[in-house]
Design an enzyme around this catalytic site. Structure first.
Site, mmCIF file in Angstrom:
data_model
loop_
_atom_site.group_PDB
_atom_site.id
_atom_site.type_symbol
_atom_site.label_atom_id
_atom_site.label_comp_id
_atom_site.label_asym_id
_atom_site.label_seq_id
_atom_site.Cartn_x
_atom_site.Cartn_y
_atom_site.Cartn_z
ATOM 1 N N CYS A 180 3.623 1.698 7.144
ATOM 2 C CA CYS A 180 2.259 1.643 6.607
ATOM 3 C C CYS A 180 1.255 1.279 7.696
ATOM 4 O O CYS A 180 0.247 1.946 7.876
ATOM 5 C CB CYS A 180 2.208 0.642 5.448
ATOM 6 S SG CYS A 180 0.575 0.536 4.735
ATOM 7 N N CYS A 230 -0.192 4.496 6.064
ATOM 8 C CA CYS A 230 -1.442 4.260 5.330
ATOM 9 C C CYS A 230 -2.645 3.928 6.228
ATOM 10 O O CYS A 230 -3.721 4.511 6.071
ATOM 11 C CB CYS A 230 -1.306 3.087 4.360
ATOM 12 S SG CYS A 230 0.340 2.682 3.797
ATOM 13 N N LYS A 266 -3.711 6.581 8.948
ATOM 14 C CA LYS A 266 -4.090 7.763 8.153
ATOM 15 C C LYS A 266 -5.470 7.584 7.530
ATOM 16 O O LYS A 266 -6.352 8.427 7.645
ATOM 17 C CB LYS A 266 -3.013 7.986 7.077
ATOM 18 C CG LYS A 266 -3.220 9.103 6.087
ATOM 19 C CD LYS A 266 -3.972 8.758 4.832
ATOM 20 C CE LYS A 266 -3.520 7.629 3.975
ATOM 21 N NZ LYS A 266 -2.469 7.889 3.041
ATOM 22 N N TYR A 278 1.371 14.201 -0.903
ATOM 23 C CA TYR A 278 0.078 13.602 -0.539
ATOM 24 C C TYR A 278 -0.176 13.645 0.957
ATOM 25 O O TYR A 278 -1.300 13.880 1.399
ATOM 26 C CB TYR A 278 -0.056 12.190 -1.124
ATOM 27 C CG TYR A 278 0.759 11.115 -0.467
ATOM 28 C CD1 TYR A 278 0.226 10.316 0.533
ATOM 29 C CD2 TYR A 278 2.082 10.869 -0.849
ATOM 30 C CE1 TYR A 278 0.965 9.320 1.134
ATOM 31 C CE2 TYR A 278 2.831 9.872 -0.254
ATOM 32 C CZ TYR A 278 2.278 9.106 0.729
ATOM 33 O OH TYR A 278 3.012 8.123 1.331
ATOM 34 N N GLU A 288 -3.416 15.272 2.638
ATOM 35 C CA GLU A 288 -4.326 14.396 3.387
ATOM 36 C C GLU A 288 -4.576 14.941 4.794
ATOM 37 O O GLU A 288 -5.726 15.000 5.259
ATOM 38 C CB GLU A 288 -3.739 12.983 3.453
ATOM 39 C CG GLU A 288 -3.754 12.312 2.077
ATOM 40 C CD GLU A 288 -3.037 10.981 2.014
ATOM 41 O OE1 GLU A 288 -3.260 10.253 1.040
ATOM 42 O OE2 GLU A 288 -2.236 10.664 2.900
ATOM 43 N N HIS A 316 -25.551 2.172 -13.837
ATOM 44 C CA HIS A 316 -26.287 3.365 -13.476
ATOM 45 C C HIS A 316 -27.160 3.141 -12.255
ATOM 46 O O HIS A 316 -27.752 2.080 -12.129
ATOM 47 C CB HIS A 316 -27.173 3.764 -14.673
ATOM 48 C CG HIS A 316 -27.916 5.037 -14.449
ATOM 49 N ND1 HIS A 316 -27.296 6.263 -14.526
ATOM 50 C CD2 HIS A 316 -29.214 5.267 -14.146
ATOM 51 C CE1 HIS A 316 -28.191 7.202 -14.289
ATOM 52 N NE2 HIS A 316 -29.358 6.643 -14.046
ATOM 53 N N GLU A 326 -19.744 5.398 -13.776
ATOM 54 C CA GLU A 326 -20.259 5.281 -15.144
ATOM 55 C C GLU A 326 -19.730 6.405 -16.036
ATOM 56 O O GLU A 326 -19.694 6.269 -17.252
ATOM 57 C CB GLU A 326 -21.786 5.239 -15.164
ATOM 58 C CG GLU A 326 -22.473 6.533 -14.788
ATOM 59 C CD GLU A 326 -24.010 6.406 -14.821
ATOM 60 O OE1 GLU A 326 -24.544 5.851 -15.786
ATOM 61 O OE2 GLU A 326 -24.655 6.869 -13.854
HETATM 62 P P1 FAD Z 1 8.689 0.593 6.190
HETATM 63 O O1 FAD Z 1 7.306 0.122 6.140
HETATM 64 O O2 FAD Z 1 8.962 1.985 6.601
HETATM 65 O O3 FAD Z 1 9.457 -0.409 7.163
HETATM 66 C C1 FAD Z 1 10.769 -0.186 7.565
HETATM 67 C C2 FAD Z 1 10.922 -0.757 8.968
HETATM 68 O O4 FAD Z 1 12.311 -0.843 9.278
HETATM 69 C C3 FAD Z 1 10.307 0.136 10.044
HETATM 70 O O5 FAD Z 1 9.449 -0.634 10.842
HETATM 71 C C4 FAD Z 1 11.496 0.638 10.846
HETATM 72 O O6 FAD Z 1 11.203 0.809 12.218
HETATM 73 C C5 FAD Z 1 12.492 -0.488 10.636
HETATM 74 N N1 FAD Z 1 13.900 -0.105 10.759
HETATM 75 C C6 FAD Z 1 14.523 0.953 10.177
HETATM 76 N N2 FAD Z 1 15.835 0.926 10.455
HETATM 77 C C7 FAD Z 1 16.054 -0.188 11.219
HETATM 78 C C8 FAD Z 1 17.213 -0.770 11.817
HETATM 79 N N3 FAD Z 1 18.422 -0.251 11.649
HETATM 80 N N4 FAD Z 1 17.056 -1.902 12.541
HETATM 81 C C9 FAD Z 1 15.843 -2.476 12.713
HETATM 82 N N5 FAD Z 1 14.715 -1.957 12.170
HETATM 83 C C10 FAD Z 1 14.826 -0.838 11.427
HETATM 84 N N6 FAD Z 1 1.797 4.128 0.998
HETATM 85 C C11 FAD Z 1 0.744 3.708 0.267
HETATM 86 O O7 FAD Z 1 0.905 2.849 -0.604
HETATM 87 N N7 FAD Z 1 -0.526 4.207 0.469
HETATM 88 C C12 FAD Z 1 -0.768 5.144 1.407
HETATM 89 O O8 FAD Z 1 -1.918 5.597 1.573
HETATM 90 C C13 FAD Z 1 0.316 5.603 2.204
HETATM 91 N N8 FAD Z 1 0.102 6.504 3.182
HETATM 92 C C14 FAD Z 1 1.142 6.898 3.960
HETATM 93 C C15 FAD Z 1 0.904 7.817 4.954
HETATM 94 C C16 FAD Z 1 1.927 8.249 5.768
HETATM 95 C C17 FAD Z 1 1.637 9.249 6.861
HETATM 96 C C18 FAD Z 1 3.245 7.738 5.573
HETATM 97 C C19 FAD Z 1 4.372 8.201 6.453
HETATM 98 C C20 FAD Z 1 3.511 6.819 4.583
HETATM 99 C C21 FAD Z 1 2.466 6.381 3.760
HETATM 100 N N9 FAD Z 1 2.660 5.471 2.730
HETATM 101 C C22 FAD Z 1 1.602 5.062 1.959
HETATM 102 C C23 FAD Z 1 4.014 4.974 2.401
HETATM 103 C C24 FAD Z 1 4.249 3.561 2.962
HETATM 104 O O9 FAD Z 1 4.066 3.583 4.352
HETATM 105 C C25 FAD Z 1 5.653 3.112 2.609
HETATM 106 O O10 FAD Z 1 5.839 3.200 1.216
HETATM 107 C C26 FAD Z 1 5.904 1.666 3.040
HETATM 108 O O11 FAD Z 1 5.711 1.499 4.415
HETATM 109 C C27 FAD Z 1 7.329 1.258 2.668
HETATM 110 O O12 FAD Z 1 7.602 -0.025 3.141
HETATM 111 P P2 FAD Z 1 9.103 -0.426 3.514
HETATM 112 O O13 FAD Z 1 9.073 -1.877 3.832
HETATM 113 O O14 FAD Z 1 10.041 0.046 2.482
HETATM 114 O O15 FAD Z 1 9.451 0.428 4.806
#
Ligand code: FAD
Length: 447
Positions: A42, A47, A50, A177, A181, A436, A441
Site C-alpha cells: 500500500c 494505494c 497510485k 481497479y 486507475e 447545498h 446532496e
Molecule cells: P502487503 O502490504 O503486500 O505487505 C506484505 C509485505 O510482506 C510486503 O512488504 C512484502 O515485501 C513482504 N514479504 C512478502 N514475503 C516475504 C517474506 N518471505 N519475507 C519477508 N517479507 C516478505 N488497497 C486499498 O485499500 N486501496 C487502494 O486504493 C489500493 N490501491 C492499490 C493499488 C495498487 C497498484 C496495488 C498493487 C494494491 C492496492 N491496494 C489498495 C491493495 C493493498 O495494497 C493491499 O490490500 C494491502 O497492502 C495488503 O496488506 P498486506 O499486509 O496483506 O500485504
C-alpha cells in the site's frame, strides 16, 4: 519453552505492521521480517503512490477547465520525472515513519526474507533461525502475469511507479481497479491508452450500470477500451515496440504493456506446505474467522488469505489477531458493507449490494437514481455526467447499497457508507436536509 520472541511476523505491510505494533503494546516481544521495504504494498507500490499519481494526472483536466473560470494556463507543461521523484520521496518519508513506529514499540526489524522452518521456527535469508511462540504470515500478494509467449516484455504495478520516461502508447491488460486507475492516469498524462480485457465485463464486483458509465466516459475521453481481447502472445518488433496479439485479428502496437490482471497470494517457497499449513487452490493461506490456520502456532492476515484484498481490511485483521492472541480480546471482523473505490477518471465508489446482487437475492428491490452534471463541469463546458444509485430493500425501506460515479465520489461515499452500515432507511436519507450546493446532496434528494 523459551522462545526468542512471542511473535514473529513475516511481512511488514499493512496487516503485519499493525499486528506487530498492537501485539507489542499488549506486552509481547515481537520481531518482523521484511524482504523489500517497510510499509508494504500500500505504502510503497500501491494505494499511496497510485493516489498521488491520480492527483498529479488530474491537473491536465483541471488546467483545461480553469480557462473557463478565468485562468490563463497557457504555457503550463508537465514533467514526469518531477512527479515520479516527488512521489518516490513521499514514499521514502512514509517508509521512515513506519519503521519509526515499529522501533518506538520495540519491535525488532529484520530487513530480509524469512520463511517458515517449523511450527515455531523462522529461517532468515542469512541462515539465522529464530524461534517464536506464534508466527504471523502477512506476506501479501503479488501481481499475476499470464503464461503467454512474450509476457516478459510486460511490466506490472511493481515497476510502473519507476518508469524512466512516459511511453507514447500504452496497453493495459486487465479489468480490475488497478487497470482502470492506470488507464486514467496514463491518459491524463498524454499517453495513448488501450485498455484490454479477455472477458466482456470490467470491474465485475461493481454495479454494472455505473461501470458502463465509466466505460462510456473513458471512451469519450479517448481511451480505447476493448473487450474479448484474449492476448495469446506478445511480440517484440524490430523497432523495439511491442505487438499485443488480440486473438481476433485486432492486434495493437504499443510502447508499454502493463499487466494488471489480479494479485496472487504470496506463499511460494514460504515453507508453509512443509509444516502442514493448509493452502487453497490459489495458494492462499486458509484461515478461520480468527485468522488462525490449521497449525495452532501459525496465523495469517491480509492479502495472503485472499479474502478482501484491501488495506483497511488487512489492518483490521492484523489488529484483531493481536488483540485475540496477546490482548485477551477475541473478536472477528465484520466483512459486510465494506466501502470500496476505483480511482479511475472519474472515480467510482460503492458500498453494499449492487442492483444485480439485490435483485438476485430480494423480491422487492427499489432503485433510485440521480444522473446529473456536476456544477463545476457545467461551467467548464465538460460534458461529463455523474450517476448516483441507491438500492433499497422495499420490504424494510433500508438502504442496502449506494453506488456512485462522479468527481470526488470516494470522498462522498465514506460518510454515506456509515448510514448503509447502520441500516438507515430511505426515509432517513429523505429526512436529512440537503447541503447545498454540493454533489453529495443528491444522496438525500433522490426520487
Ligand atoms: P502487503 O502490504 O503486500 O505487505 C506484505 C509485505 O510482506 C510486503 O512488504 C512484502 O515485501 C513482504 N514479504 C512478502 N514475503 C516475504 C517474506 N518471505 N519475507 C519477508 N517479507 C516478505 N488497497 C486499498 O485499500 N486501496 C487502494 O486504493 C489500493 N490501491 C492499490 C493499488 C495498487 C497498484 C496495488 C498493487 C494494491 C492496492 N491496494 C489498495 C491493495 C493493498 O495494497 C493491499 O490490500 C494491502 O497492502 C495488503 O496488506 P498486506 O499486509 O496483506 O500485504
Amino acid at each position: 519453552m523459551n522462545y526468542d520472541f512471542d511473535l514473529f511476523v513475516i511481512g511488514a505491510g499493512s496487516g503485519g505492521v499493525r499486528a506487530s505494533r498492537i501485539a507489542a503494546s499488549h506486552g509481547a516481544r515481537v520481531a518482523v521480517a521484511e524482504e523489500y521495504r517497510v510499509g508494504g504494498t500500500c505504502v510503497i507500490r500501491g494505494c499511496v503512490p497510485k493516489k498521488l499519481l491520480v492527483y498529479g494526472s488530474h491537473f491536465a483536466e483541471d488546467l483545461a477547465d480553469a480557462r473557463r473560470f478565468g485562468w490563463d494556463t497557457n504555457g503550463a507543461t508537465f514533467d514526469w520525472p518531477t512527479l515520479r521523484d516527488n512521489v518516490a520521496a513521499e514514499v521514502d518519508r512514509l517508509e521512515g515513519l513506519y519503521g519509526q513506529t515499529l522501533g518506538n514499540n520495540k519491535v525488532e526489524i529484520f530487513l530480509q526474507r524469512a520463511t517458515v522452518a517449523a511450527p515455531n521456527l523462522v529461517r532468515l535469508a542469512d541462515g539465522r533461525e529464530i524461534s517464536a511462540k506464534h508466527i504471523l504470515i502477512a506476506t501479501g500478494a503479488w501481481p499475476a502475469v499470464p503464461a503467454i509467449p512474450g509476457a516478459e516484455y510486460g511490466i506490472t504495478s511493481n515497476e510502473v511507479f519507476h518508469l524512466e520516461k512516459l511511453p507514447k502508447r500504452a496497453v493495459i491488460a486487465g479489468a480490475g481497479y488497478i487497470a482502470n486507475e492506470f488507464a486514467g492516469i496514463f491518459h491524463e498524462l498524454g499517453v495513448e491508452v488501450t485498455l484490454v480485457t479477455r472477458g466482456d465485463k470490467m470491474l465485475r464486483s461493481y454495479d454494472q450500470e455505473i461501470v458502463e458509465k465509466l466505460v462510456g466516459i473513458s471512451r469519450g475521453k479517448g481511451i480505447d477500451v476493448r473487450f474479448d481481447f484474449k492476448c495469446p502472445a506478445v511480440r517484440k518488433q524490430a523497432d523495439g515496440s511491442l505487438l499485443i496479439e488480440s486473438g481476433n485479428g485486432d492486434d495493437v502496437e504499443t510502447d508499454l504493456l502493463l499487466f494488471a490482471i489480479g494479485r496472487v497470494p504470496k506463499t511460494k517457497d514460504l515453507g508453509l506446505e512443509a509444516v502442514g499449513v493448509a493452502l487453497d487452490g490459489d495458494g492462499a493461506v486458509i484461515v478461520d474467522a480468527h485468522n488462525a490456520t490449521n497449525v495452532p502456532s501459525i496465523h495469517a492476515v491480509g492479502d495472503v488469505t485472499n479474502r478482501v484484498q484491501l488495506t483497511p481490511v488487512a489492518i483490521r485483521e492484523g489488529h484483531a489477531f493481536a488483540d485475540r492472541v496477546f490482548g485477551n480480546n477475541p473478536r472477528t471482523i465484520d466483512y459486510s458493507a465494506i466501502p470500496t473505490a476505483v480511482f479511475s477518471n472519474p472515480p467510482i465508489a460503492g458500498v453494499g449490494l449492487t442492483e444485480e446482487e439485490a435483485r438476485a437475492t430480494l423480491s422487492d428491490v427499489k432503485v433510485y437514481k440521480s444522473d446529473f452534471r456536476a456544477m463545476k463541469n457545467v461551467l467548464a463546458g465538460r460534458n461529463e455526467r455523474a450517476l448516483y444509485k441507491m438500492i433499497v430493500d422495499g420490504a424494510t425501506d433500508k438502504v442496502i447499497g449506494l453506488h456512485l460515479i462522479g468527481p470526488d465520489s470516494a470522498e462522498i461515499l465514506q460518510a454515506a457508507a456509515i448510514a448503509v452500515k447502520a441500516g438507515l432507511t430511505k426515509q432517513d436519507f429523505d429526512d436529512t436536509v440537503a447541503l447545498h450546493p454540493s454533489m453529495a446532496e443528491e444522496l438525500v434528494l433522490m426520487k
